[in-house]
Design a protein around this motif. Structure first.
Motif: not given
Ligand code: SIN
Ligand code: CO
Length: 366
Positions: A115, A117, A176
């Motif tokens: 994903h 962030d 990551h």
């Protein structure tokens, strides 16, 4: 800061040598049972994923598989002063940017999948090992079939195994994936950056609450109409003119930011001390012990204003050095304070915003 912050990843081996962490699995499970704590369990089963939101019951943890799941607890700094202490290691960054400390416990194979962030994050490894893989890929398309935000395609370019005390910094939007190699704990220190649309919407709401625009539409002398359904052009003109009188100043924006960024999250409540101190006792304590901001307290300042937990305190002649120190170092000690200053600090103590850390008993909890 010059090379990496907000630009590119940075691996720091032994950032905090041998960092053992301060929560064990049982402590994580206890936190996840509290209704004032935000927690999640993420379970992977091949290519499918399940997410459950807390608060959990103790028995929710007994039926879990031995691998491929993780428990994530948000805002650990609010509930454990050791979490707040850990954040102080990151005080080379402004508190206005700081979000929170999240801790994850993972069974072997556990993680939250590939994903990205929208925050800057420092991923500090507690006990156990985790393999991190990262990618500079621009394609951040998400899978649509899942209850969590996972990348459709993840093309890892670099990978490392982190051991206790190692830390990986990632800027926003950097793809990551972290997978636990054994039972492992990861401490994520996250830094928020206001998204301008949200900032604008919050600012305008706040501004509207304070706005006064005197006057009212007037149409004395208007001619009779034959098309009463039509919006009068004069009304539109007058409204445009009135609205164009709305102005905000640099000071309005600064004051809003201070309130907005020091506002505690909705689930945060302060616990006043069991015993309020008399003025004399308070002064005596302050001479001997450090008065520390509670981990839940958010304190920032500008030239003439202190913002503490969404409240504003004005100092027309400049914020006193003692209060700047309290905001910067999150602790102060002092004798011979002017009485207005002592009264203010005593008030904050009585509200549970700050507490005395007595020798050998540094924390209010934990
Ligand atoms: C984790 O601790 O498992 C997730 C941290 C992250 O990738 O942001
Ligand atoms: Co992440």
């Amino acid at each position: 800061m010059r090379r990496h912050w907000h630009r590119k990843p940075h691996l720091v081996r032994q950032a905090i040598a041998g960092f053992p962490g301060f929560l064990d699995r049982a402590a994580m499970v206890r936190l996840a049972q509290r209704d004032d704590v935000e927690s999640r369990i993420v379970i992977r089963n091949g290519r499918s994923w399940a997410v459950h939101h807390g608060p959990f019951r103790r028995r929710d943890f007994t039926g879990l598989p031995s691998t491929n799941w993780t428990l994530l607890v948000q805002g650990v700094n609010l509930h454990d002063e050791r979490g707040a202490d850990l954040l102080e290691a990151f005080s080379f960054l402004p508190y206005a940017r700081l979000d929170d400390l999240m801790v994850s416990y993972a069974a072997p194979g556990g993680g939250v999948g590939p994903h990205f962030d929208s925050y800057d994050v420092f991923l500090l490894q507690g006990s156990g090992r985790r393999r991190w893989r990262i990618s500079t890929q621009d394609d951040l398309t998400l899978r649509e079939d899942l209850p969590l935000r996972l990348l459709r395609k993840f093309r890892a370019e670099q990978e490392w195994i982190l051991e206790p005390g190692d830390m990986l910094y990632l800027p926003p939007s950097h793809a990551h994936e972290g997978v636990a190699l054994d039972e492992c704990f990861t401490y994520s220190v996250g830094f928020r950056a206001p998204a301008f649309t949200e900032l604008a919407s919050q600012f305008l709401q706040d501004f509207a609450d304070r706005l006064e625009l005197p006057g009212r539409y007037e149409d004395a002398g208007a001619a009779p109409v034959t098309t009463p359904g039509r919006l009068p052009a004069r009304l539109v003109e007058a409204s445009c003119k009135a609205l164009s009188r709305i102005r905000w100043t640099h000071g309005d924006v600064e004051a809003f930011l201070g309130r907005f960024l020091s506002e505690p999250k909705p689930q945060v409540f302060f616990d006043p001390p069991a015993r309020a101190l008399s003025e004399r006792d308070f002064r005596r304590h302050l001479g001997r012990h450090a008065l520390r901001l509670h981990g839940k307290s958010l304190m920032i300042y500008s030239a003439h204003t202190v913002f503490l937990n969404g409240e504003t305190y004005q100092f027309p002649r400049g914020v006193p050095p003692l209060l700047r120190e309290l905001a910067d170092r999150r602790a102060v000690q002092g004798t011979d304070l002017p009485s207005a200053m002592a009264a203010l600090l005593r008030d904050w103590h009585a509200s549970g915003y700050a507490y005395f850390s007595l020798p050998g008993r540094r924390h209010a909890n934990g």
